[in-house]
Write a protein that holds these residues in place. Structure first.
Motif, short mmCIF file in Angstrom:
data_model
loop_
_atom_site.label_atom_id
_atom_site.label_comp_id
_atom_site.label_asym_id
_atom_site.label_seq_id
_atom_site.Cartn_x
_atom_site.Cartn_y
_atom_site.Cartn_z
N GLY A 96 34.23 5.37 -45.04
CA GLY A 96 33.63 4.81 -43.84
C GLY A 96 32.95 3.48 -44.07
N THR A 97 32.84 2.72 -42.98
CA THR A 97 32.25 1.38 -43.08
C THR A 97 31.17 1.14 -42.03
N SER A 98 30.60 2.20 -41.50
CA SER A 98 29.52 2.03 -40.54
C SER A 98 28.29 1.48 -41.27
N PRO A 99 27.35 0.88 -40.55
CA PRO A 99 26.13 0.40 -41.22
C PRO A 99 25.43 1.49 -42.02
N GLN A 100 25.45 2.72 -41.53
CA GLN A 100 24.81 3.82 -42.25
C GLN A 100 25.57 4.13 -43.55
N ASP A 101 26.91 4.12 -43.49
CA ASP A 101 27.70 4.37 -44.71
C ASP A 101 27.43 3.31 -45.76
N LEU A 102 27.35 2.04 -45.35
CA LEU A 102 27.18 0.94 -46.29
C LEU A 102 25.79 0.87 -46.90
N LYS A 103 24.86 1.66 -46.38
CA LYS A 103 23.53 1.76 -47.01
C LYS A 103 23.60 2.57 -48.29
N SER A 104 24.67 3.39 -48.43
CA SER A 104 24.83 4.24 -49.61
C SER A 104 25.69 3.61 -50.69
N GLY A 105 26.59 2.72 -50.30
CA GLY A 105 27.49 2.11 -51.26
C GLY A 105 28.61 1.39 -50.56
#
Length: 135
Positions: A74-83
């Motif tokens: 995934g590439t949502s803003p929430q996903d990109l907070k993890s890696g």
């Protein structure tokens, strides 16, 4: 009034560049453990299940950048907070087609901060349940 705005701006910057990075590093540790525990070996082109958003799908290593990160689905803003995130509509690394991995350059650990320093021929290693692939 102006002092208050300045304090809020400084607190925001501290959060974005310090606390968010600490949170990112903690998320990466948990994702690495989950990746090692849950990764399944599959046949190329025939995954057994679609990964859920935020789940670890591969390990990304770029030696020139000193980068070793777990890639999440995934590439949502929430996903990109993890890696770094794998674009769900693209194939996983090692499968036919172009795999797309998206990440932040500055905040939340800034995994791709030095992406511009890559040179032609620099290896990019991606490990999935199907094996390790060098690009």
């Amino acid at each position: 009034m102006l002092f208050g705005v300045g304090v809020i701006a400084i607190l925001f910057l501290v959060y974005e560049f310090v606390l968010a990075t600490l949170s990112f590093d903690q998320a990466q540790l948990g994702l690495l453990q989950a990746f090692k525990r849950d990764i399944q070996t599959t046949v190329l082109g025939a995954p057994t299940a679609v990964a859920r958003d935020g789940a670890p799908v591969s390990l990304l290593r770029i030696p020139r950048l000193g980068l070793d990160r777990v890639v999440v689905e995934g590439t949502s803003p929430q996903d990109l907070k993890s890696g770094p995130g794998h674009l769900a509509v693209s194939p996983l690394p090692g499968e036919a087609g172009n795999a797309v991995i998206i990440s932040r350059r500055v905040t939340h650990g800034g995994p791709f901060w030095a992406l511009g320093t890559l040179r032609r021929g620099d290896p990019i290693d991606v490990t999935t349940g199907q094996g390790t692939f060098v690009y």
